[in-house]
Design a protein around this motif. Sequence first.
Motif, short mmCIF file in Angstrom:
data_model
loop_
_atom_site.label_atom_id
_atom_site.label_comp_id
_atom_site.label_asym_id
_atom_site.label_seq_id
_atom_site.Cartn_x
_atom_site.Cartn_y
_atom_site.Cartn_z
N GLU A 108 0.87 -1.37 -0.22
CA GLU A 108 -0.06 -0.18 0.03
C GLU A 108 0.87 1.31 -0.68
N ARG A 109 0.38 1.74 -1.33
CA ARG A 109 1.09 3.14 -0.91
C ARG A 109 1.05 4.28 0.67
N ALA A 110 1.80 5.15 0.20
CA ALA A 110 1.68 5.75 1.72
C ALA A 110 2.37 7.06 1.60
N PRO A 111 1.66 8.00 1.34
CA PRO A 111 2.97 9.65 1.20
C PRO A 111 3.49 9.85 2.75
N LEU A 112 5.43 10.45 2.51
CA LEU A 112 5.86 10.73 3.43
C LEU A 112 6.66 11.74 3.25
N ILE A 113 6.99 12.76 4.36
CA ILE A 113 7.54 14.14 4.35
C ILE A 113 8.52 13.72 5.38
N LEU A 114 9.40 14.37 5.04
CA LEU A 114 10.63 14.41 6.37
C LEU A 114 11.29 15.85 6.02
N VAL A 115 11.19 16.47 7.38
CA VAL A 115 12.02 18.43 7.12
C VAL A 115 13.39 18.12 8.16
N TYR A 116 14.26 18.24 7.88
CA TYR A 116 15.77 18.13 8.06
C TYR A 116 16.12 19.74 7.99
N THR A 117 16.89 20.64 9.15
CA THR A 117 17.50 21.93 9.81
C THR A 117 18.27 21.05 9.64
N LYS A 118 19.68 22.20 9.98
CA LYS A 118 20.95 22.57 10.48
C LYS A 118 20.87 22.86 12.00
N ASP A 119 21.13 22.14 13.19
CA ASP A 119 21.76 22.75 14.10
C ASP A 119 22.55 23.14 14.54
N GLY A 120 23.16 23.99 15.43
CA GLY A 120 23.94 24.89 15.95
C GLY A 120 26.13 24.53 15.03
N SER A 121 26.19 22.78 15.14
CA SER A 121 27.16 22.85 14.37
C SER A 121 27.13 21.97 12.80
N GLY A 122 25.88 22.73 12.74
CA GLY A 122 25.54 22.45 10.57
C GLY A 122 25.24 21.39 10.13
N GLU A 123 25.06 20.03 11.27
CA GLU A 123 24.45 19.23 10.66
C GLU A 123 23.36 19.17 10.88
#
Length: 98
Positions: A64-79
């Motif tokens: 079964e198909r399912a939409p997936l969304i991930l949101v990434y942001t940089k932390d203070g060390s740039g990761e």
Amino acid sequence: MTFYYDAGQGNREITLPADRFREMVKKSLARKEGNSDTYEDIECKQDGDTVKLTCTLIPGKTGERAPLILVYTKDGSGEFKIKAMRLKVPPPKVTPGS
């Protein structure tokens, strides 16, 4: 970490501490040997220190198909760290008489 999901009864939001989320991911990865899940229509868009990944998750067990969304942001060390995850979970299958 905030999860948004739709289990067929309306949208729900769950917020977990980062440490608990990391532990869940570690346990999940430990069970993934032999995983047959696939991903389609993968797109990444960067806007400054934020990256949004969208795709379609296809679980190997159900197909079964399912939409997936991930949101990434940089932390203070740039990761990049996961800020939010949104996955539409199909409603559970109910067997008549159960």
